[in-house]
Design a protein around this motif. Sequence first.
Motif, PDB file in Angstrom:
ATOM      1  N   UNK A  25      25.899   6.138  20.334  1.00  0.00           N
ATOM      2  CA  UNK A  25      25.263   7.415  19.731  1.00  0.00           C
ATOM      3  C   UNK A  25      25.404   8.407  21.059  1.00  0.00           C
ATOM      4  N   UNK A  26      26.223   9.416  20.520  1.00  0.00           N
ATOM      5  CA  UNK A  26      26.374  10.613  21.724  1.00  0.00           C
ATOM      6  C   UNK A  26      25.563  11.940  21.219  1.00  0.00           C
ATOM      7  N   UNK A  27      24.707  12.392  22.263  1.00  0.00           N
ATOM      8  CA  UNK A  27      23.986  13.410  21.790  1.00  0.00           C
ATOM      9  C   UNK A  27      24.509  14.826  22.447  1.00  0.00           C
ATOM     10  N   UNK A  28      24.962  15.703  21.702  1.00  0.00           N
ATOM     11  CA  UNK A  28      25.226  17.102  22.443  1.00  0.00           C
ATOM     12  C   UNK A  28      23.974  18.042  22.152  1.00  0.00           C
ATOM     13  N   UNK A  29      23.593  18.546  23.478  1.00  0.00           N
ATOM     14  CA  UNK A  29      22.600  19.606  23.116  1.00  0.00           C
ATOM     15  C   UNK A  29      23.032  21.139  22.979  1.00  0.00           C
ATOM     16  N   UNK A  30      22.671  21.629  21.920  1.00  0.00           N
ATOM     17  CA  UNK A  30      23.273  23.030  21.971  1.00  0.00           C
ATOM     18  C   UNK A  30      22.164  24.094  21.866  1.00  0.00           C
ATOM     19  N   UNK A  31      22.332  25.321  21.628  1.00  0.00           N
ATOM     20  CA  UNK A  31      21.015  26.340  21.436  1.00  0.00           C
ATOM     21  C   UNK A  31      20.489  25.898  20.245  1.00  0.00           C
ATOM     22  N   UNK A  32      21.155  25.482  19.150  1.00  0.00           N
ATOM     23  CA  UNK A  32      20.420  25.316  17.980  1.00  0.00           C
ATOM     24  C   UNK A  32      19.700  24.049  17.890  1.00  0.00           C
ATOM     25  N   UNK A  33      19.790  22.979  18.877  1.00  0.00           N
ATOM     26  CA  UNK A  33      19.102  21.940  18.792  1.00  0.00           C
ATOM     27  C   UNK A  33      20.089  20.558  19.288  1.00  0.00           C
ATOM     28  N   UNK A  34      19.953  19.673  18.836  1.00  0.00           N
ATOM     29  CA  UNK A  34      20.733  18.314  19.302  1.00  0.00           C
ATOM     30  C   UNK A  34      21.622  18.004  18.119  1.00  0.00           C
ATOM     31  N   UNK A  35      22.881  17.541  18.443  1.00  0.00           N
ATOM     32  CA  UNK A  35      23.935  17.527  17.419  1.00  0.00           C
ATOM     33  C   UNK A  35      24.194  15.767  17.958  1.00  0.00           C
ATOM     34  N   UNK A  36      24.058  15.107  16.835  1.00  0.00           N
ATOM     35  CA  UNK A  36      24.482  13.643  17.081  1.00  0.00           C
ATOM     36  C   UNK A  36      25.720  13.268  16.629  1.00  0.00           C
ATOM     37  N   UNK A  37      26.617  12.494  17.344  1.00  0.00           N
ATOM     38  CA  UNK A  37      27.891  11.699  16.598  1.00  0.00           C
ATOM     39  C   UNK A  37      27.820  10.305  17.207  1.00  0.00           C
ATOM     40  N   UNK A  38      28.744   9.598  16.648  1.00  0.00           N
ATOM     41  CA  UNK A  38      28.755   8.196  16.857  1.00  0.00           C
ATOM     42  C   UNK A  38      30.304   7.638  17.092  1.00  0.00           C
ATOM     43  N   UNK A  39      30.424   6.740  18.133  1.00  0.00           N
ATOM     44  CA  UNK A  39      31.733   6.179  18.295  1.00  0.00           C
ATOM     45  C   UNK A  39      31.585   4.583  18.152  1.00  0.00           C
ATOM     46  N   UNK A  40      32.687   4.186  17.708  1.00  0.00           N
ATOM     47  CA  UNK A  40      32.674   2.784  17.277  1.00  0.00           C
ATOM     48  C   UNK A  40      33.815   2.045  17.674  1.00  0.00           C
ATOM     49  N   UNK A  41      33.514   0.933  18.140  1.00  0.00           N
ATOM     50  CA  UNK A  41      34.752   0.192  18.926  1.00  0.00           C
ATOM     51  C   UNK A  41      34.839  -1.088  17.940  1.00  0.00           C
ATOM     52  N   UNK A  42      36.046  -1.246  17.234  1.00  0.00           N
ATOM     53  CA  UNK A  42      36.342  -2.076  16.548  1.00  0.00           C
ATOM     54  C   UNK A  42      37.258  -2.899  16.904  1.00  0.00           C
ATOM     55  N   UNK A  43      37.360  -4.311  16.487  1.00  0.00           N
ATOM     56  CA  UNK A  43      38.516  -5.202  16.877  1.00  0.00           C
ATOM     57  C   UNK A  43      38.871  -5.769  15.323  1.00  0.00           C
ATOM     58  N   UNK A  44      40.282  -5.747  14.861  1.00  0.00           N
ATOM     59  CA  UNK A  44      40.578  -6.454  13.800  1.00  0.00           C
ATOM     60  C   UNK A  44      41.828  -7.566  14.139  1.00  0.00           C
TER      61      UNK A  44
END
Length: 172
Positions: A25-44
């Motif tokens: 989970x990656x958190x980016x703090x901006x003037x309007x608050x926190x924005x969360x985004x996600x990165x996923x490592x997958x193996x097939x």
Amino acid sequence: MAAQIMNRVKAADIELKDKLVAINRVTKVTKGGRTFSFSAIVVVGDENGIVGHGLGKAKEVVEAITKGIDDAKKNLIKVPIAKGTVPHTQKGKYGGARVLLKPASDGTGVIAGGAMRAVLESVGVSNVLAKSQGSSNPHNVVKATIDALAQMRDAVAVAKQRGIELEKIFNG
């Protein structure tokens, strides 16, 4: 790297199973608050010698996993498997991660840590001794494991490359 390019496979007709290695989970703090985004490592992998890895990034977890699976299907390689194990001892590296893969006898199982275990199970290896040395970052461990698997060669490929008969490989 040259071995990896030669071993590339298309995902068209292959039944692939996916495994989630890690979610970040990656958190980016901006003037309007926190924005969360996600990165996923997958193996097939098809559990029969074909494996690939991918990274997906999105605002939602499910979407990140889906993108990771799509990316992994674009990075497939073919790995030789001998009697349920790897054909020979091999080291792999990527960034700060170093991995060591050793063949094991029947009944040993997959002796490996989290990120390495996902890759080895997806490729279809059932008996292997593996050690992760150096960085434990799952991104780099997965890439180092795939690097080691891409360098694997079976006896037929070695004989063909050297221009000798297969019997000479085993007899000395």
